[in-house]
Design a protein around this motif. Structure first.
Motif, PDB file in Angstrom:
ATOM      1  N   GLY A  56      38.676  33.397  32.148  1.00 28.81           N
ATOM      2  CA  GLY A  56      39.794  32.997  31.072  1.00 28.81           C
ATOM      3  C   GLY A  56      40.496  33.948  30.205  1.00 28.81           C
ATOM      4  O   GLY A  56      41.624  34.107  30.163  1.00 28.81           O
ATOM      5  N   HIS A  57      39.642  35.011  30.198  1.00 30.33           N
ATOM      6  CA  HIS A  57      39.964  36.211  29.103  1.00 30.33           C
ATOM      7  C   HIS A  57      39.053  37.125  28.946  1.00 30.33           C
ATOM      8  O   HIS A  57      37.882  37.083  29.145  1.00 30.33           O
ATOM      9  N   ILE A 126      37.449  53.708  21.371  1.00 32.54           N
ATOM     10  CA  ILE A 126      38.395  53.033  20.392  1.00 32.54           C
ATOM     11  C   ILE A 126      39.672  53.743  20.337  1.00 32.54           C
ATOM     12  O   ILE A 126      40.677  52.796  20.288  1.00 32.54           O
ATOM     13  N   ALA A 127      39.629  54.819  20.209  1.00 34.02           N
ATOM     14  CA  ALA A 127      41.024  55.762  19.920  1.00 34.02           C
ATOM     15  C   ALA A 127      41.898  55.262  21.393  1.00 34.02           C
ATOM     16  O   ALA A 127      43.047  55.361  21.197  1.00 34.02           O
ATOM     17  N   ALA A 128      41.336  55.113  22.475  1.00 35.43           N
ATOM     18  CA  ALA A 128      42.211  55.057  23.606  1.00 35.43           C
ATOM     19  C   ALA A 128      42.780  53.785  23.589  1.00 35.43           C
ATOM     20  O   ALA A 128      43.913  53.431  23.931  1.00 35.43           O
ATOM     21  N   TYR A 129      41.875  52.660  23.100  1.00 36.42           N
ATOM     22  CA  TYR A 129      42.616  51.482  22.851  1.00 36.42           C
ATOM     23  C   TYR A 129      43.542  51.204  21.689  1.00 36.42           C
ATOM     24  O   TYR A 129      44.690  50.587  21.952  1.00 36.42           O
ATOM     25  N   GLN A 130      43.509  52.064  20.765  1.00 39.92           N
ATOM     26  CA  GLN A 130      44.538  52.352  19.635  1.00 39.92           C
ATOM     27  C   GLN A 130      45.763  52.680  20.448  1.00 39.92           C
ATOM     28  O   GLN A 130      46.671  52.284  19.966  1.00 39.92           O
ATOM     29  N   ALA A 131      45.678  53.667  21.160  1.00 36.74           N
ATOM     30  CA  ALA A 131      46.707  54.510  21.896  1.00 36.74           C
ATOM     31  C   ALA A 131      47.445  53.345  22.896  1.00 36.74           C
ATOM     32  O   ALA A 131      48.670  53.666  23.201  1.00 36.74           O
ATOM     33  N   ASN A 132      46.772  52.548  23.399  1.00 35.46           N
ATOM     34  CA  ASN A 132      47.219  51.661  24.209  1.00 35.46           C
ATOM     35  C   ASN A 132      48.440  50.833  23.952  1.00 35.46           C
ATOM     36  O   ASN A 132      49.479  50.554  24.601  1.00 35.46           O
ATOM     37  N   GLY A 133      48.229  50.369  22.750  1.00 38.49           N
ATOM     38  CA  GLY A 133      49.518  49.527  21.923  1.00 38.49           C
ATOM     39  C   GLY A 133      49.059  48.099  22.431  1.00 38.49           C
ATOM     40  O   GLY A 133      48.106  47.664  23.329  1.00 38.49           O
ATOM     41  N   ALA A 134      49.824  47.272  22.054  1.00 39.14           N
ATOM     42  CA  ALA A 134      49.893  45.732  22.327  1.00 39.14           C
ATOM     43  C   ALA A 134      50.081  45.295  23.594  1.00 39.14           C
ATOM     44  O   ALA A 134      50.650  46.141  24.535  1.00 39.14           O
ATOM     45  N   VAL A 135      49.262  44.362  24.257  1.00 33.14           N
ATOM     46  CA  VAL A 135      49.268  43.950  25.503  1.00 33.14           C
ATOM     47  C   VAL A 135      49.991  42.881  25.880  1.00 33.14           C
ATOM     48  O   VAL A 135      50.180  41.888  25.062  1.00 33.14           O
ATOM     49  N   ALA A 136      50.919  42.737  26.773  1.00 32.22           N
ATOM     50  CA  ALA A 136      51.518  41.487  27.232  1.00 32.22           C
ATOM     51  C   ALA A 136      50.827  40.433  27.635  1.00 32.22           C
ATOM     52  O   ALA A 136      49.521  40.572  27.986  1.00 32.22           O
ATOM     53  N   LYS A 137      51.084  39.091  27.707  1.00 33.69           N
ATOM     54  CA  LYS A 137      50.454  37.986  28.066  1.00 33.69           C
ATOM     55  C   LYS A 137      49.777  37.947  29.701  1.00 33.69           C
ATOM     56  O   LYS A 137      50.573  38.810  30.461  1.00 33.69           O
ATOM     57  N   ALA A 138      48.565  37.666  29.806  1.00 35.01           N
ATOM     58  CA  ALA A 138      48.169  37.613  31.142  1.00 35.01           C
ATOM     59  C   ALA A 138      47.630  38.976  31.630  1.00 35.01           C
ATOM     60  O   ALA A 138      47.392  39.264  32.760  1.00 35.01           O
ATOM     61  N   ASN A 139      47.624  39.864  30.710  1.00 34.34           N
ATOM     62  CA  ASN A 139      47.400  41.524  30.970  1.00 34.34           C
ATOM     63  C   ASN A 139      46.109  41.844  30.310  1.00 34.34           C
ATOM     64  O   ASN A 139      45.818  42.990  30.203  1.00 34.34           O
ATOM     65  N   CYS A 140      45.296  40.739  29.786  1.00 35.21           N
ATOM     66  CA  CYS A 140      43.920  41.265  29.044  1.00 35.21           C
ATOM     67  C   CYS A 140      42.987  42.134  29.919  1.00 35.21           C
ATOM     68  O   CYS A 140      42.567  43.085  29.502  1.00 35.21           O
ATOM     69  N   ARG A 142      43.659  43.692  32.828  1.00 35.38           N
ATOM     70  CA  ARG A 142      44.408  44.629  33.579  1.00 35.38           C
ATOM     71  C   ARG A 142      44.312  45.749  32.582  1.00 35.38           C
ATOM     72  O   ARG A 142      43.877  47.054  32.851  1.00 35.38           O
ATOM     73  N   SER A 143      44.832  45.634  31.183  1.00 39.45           N
ATOM     74  CA  SER A 143      44.766  46.723  30.163  1.00 39.45           C
ATOM     75  C   SER A 143      43.324  47.039  29.895  1.00 39.45           C
ATOM     76  O   SER A 143      43.074  48.142  29.755  1.00 39.45           O
ATOM     77  N   SER A 144      42.353  46.298  29.887  1.00 39.83           N
ATOM     78  CA  SER A 144      41.131  46.671  29.410  1.00 39.83           C
ATOM     79  C   SER A 144      40.319  47.492  30.483  1.00 39.83           C
ATOM     80  O   SER A 144      39.973  48.444  30.134  1.00 39.83           O
ATOM     81  N   THR A 159      40.199  49.147  38.145  1.00 41.83           N
ATOM     82  CA  THR A 159      41.300  48.382  37.470  1.00 41.83           C
ATOM     83  C   THR A 159      41.533  47.137  38.097  1.00 41.83           C
ATOM     84  O   THR A 159      41.729  47.029  39.345  1.00 41.83           O
ATOM     85  N   THR A 160      41.607  45.917  37.389  1.00 38.60           N
ATOM     86  CA  THR A 160      41.654  44.663  38.017  1.00 38.60           C
ATOM     87  C   THR A 160      42.449  43.737  36.969  1.00 38.60           C
ATOM     88  O   THR A 160      42.070  43.854  35.762  1.00 38.60           O
ATOM     89  N   TRP A 161      42.954  42.679  37.714  1.00 34.09           N
ATOM     90  CA  TRP A 161      43.588  41.535  36.812  1.00 34.09           C
ATOM     91  C   TRP A 161      42.720  40.403  36.503  1.00 34.09           C
ATOM     92  O   TRP A 161      43.025  39.663  35.578  1.00 34.09           O
ATOM     93  N   PHE A 162      41.436  40.349  37.154  1.00 40.76           N
ATOM     94  CA  PHE A 162      40.691  39.444  37.127  1.00 40.76           C
ATOM     95  C   PHE A 162      39.464  39.490  36.420  1.00 40.76           C
ATOM     96  O   PHE A 162      38.614  40.284  36.362  1.00 40.76           O
ATOM     97  N   PRO A 163      39.301  38.653  35.198  1.00 44.31           N
ATOM     98  CA  PRO A 163      38.069  38.883  34.162  1.00 44.31           C
ATOM     99  C   PRO A 163      36.710  38.861  34.924  1.00 44.31           C
ATOM    100  O   PRO A 163      35.866  39.841  34.530  1.00 44.31           O
ATOM    101  N   LYS A 164      36.546  37.762  35.773  1.00 43.39           N
ATOM    102  CA  LYS A 164      35.266  37.864  36.590  1.00 43.39           C
ATOM    103  C   LYS A 164      34.936  39.255  37.569  1.00 43.39           C
ATOM    104  O   LYS A 164      33.602  39.574  37.643  1.00 43.39           O
ATOM    105  N   THR A 165      35.878  39.769  38.017  1.00 40.09           N
ATOM    106  CA  THR A 165      35.715  41.194  38.898  1.00 40.09           C
ATOM    107  C   THR A 165      35.351  42.025  37.721  1.00 40.09           C
ATOM    108  O   THR A 165      34.350  42.871  38.189  1.00 40.09           O
ATOM    109  N   MET A 166      35.911  42.125  36.636  1.00 36.25           N
ATOM    110  CA  MET A 166      35.641  43.343  35.774  1.00 36.25           C
ATOM    111  C   MET A 166      34.123  42.762  35.405  1.00 36.25           C
ATOM    112  O   MET A 166      33.196  43.779  35.070  1.00 36.25           O
TER     113      MET A 166
END
Length: 199
Positions: A56-57, A126-140, A142-144, A159-166
């Motif tokens: 779910g997230h 941490i710096a890489a996620y700082q640089a990434n910026g805010a994430v659109a809905k349903a992209n948690c 994918r961005s991570s 790189t995946t859209w699916f939480p269980k794959t990660m």
């Protein structure tokens, strides 16, 4: 009338896809920054819908020169955890437990997978996620996944859209420690003993 309805639907769908920027003042970020001085690590947090066993997230707790939570497109917040574009600062042990408690409920549980890293790697992530910026809905997820697999230690994370794959890819990382939290085993009062005075 049909054209108007289609236009309104398009606007609604577009707004649902947009990221929601947030930028806490520097004074708050500095004042509430927290570090425990322990071993640096990255912990993947996966929220699972228990009945359907579906992801779910996705979020990440990163413990470097300070402790932060990357919560892309998430809804969690706390006034004592300043946020800058999905990166939350001031993650004390109590705040970490509060974040976990927010997600664990009747039909959702949380899987945490912790991997030790060097402090330099943690701070670079941490710096890489700082640089990434805010994430659109349903992209948690994918961005991570897209950010963390740029680092050699996590290059096997696809790189995946699916939480269980990660989650599956994290499970195969050397030295990973996995902990699962269900509602009947979660006790926020334990965290209050650790340090509610941090709030």
């Amino acid at each position: 009338m049909r054209r108007l309805c289609l236009s309104l639907c398009a606007i609604f769908l577009l707004s649902a896809c947009l990221a929601e920027p947030e930028w806490a003042p520097e004074a708050d970020v500095q004042r509430l920054a927290y570090a425990d001085g322990g071993e640096a690590s990255v912990t993947l947090i996966t929220v699972i819908q228990t009945e359907k066993n579906e992801g779910g997230h996705t979020a990440l707790l990163i413990d470097g020169s300070q402790r932060v939570i990357w919560d892309p497109a998430g809804t969690w917040w706390h006034p004592q955890s300043p946020e800058r574009n999905d990166l939350h600062y001031g993650i004390t042990p109590w705040m970490e437990a509060y974040y976990r408690d927010y997600h664990v409920r009747d039909n959702f549980h949380v899987v945490e997978q912790k991997v030790s890293v060097s402090q330099a790697t943690a701070d670079a992530i941490i710096a890489a996620y700082q640089a990434n910026g805010a994430v659109a809905k349903a992209n948690c997820t994918r961005s991570s996944s897209a950010v963390i697999n740029d680092f050699a230690q996590f290059s096997s994370v696809r790189t995946t859209w699916f939480p269980k794959t990660m989650m599956k890819d994290f499970a195969e990382l050397p030295g990973v420690i996995t902990t699962t939290y269900f509602e009947d085993t979660l006790d926020l009062s334990d965290a209050e003993v650790i340090g509610r005075e941090d709030l």
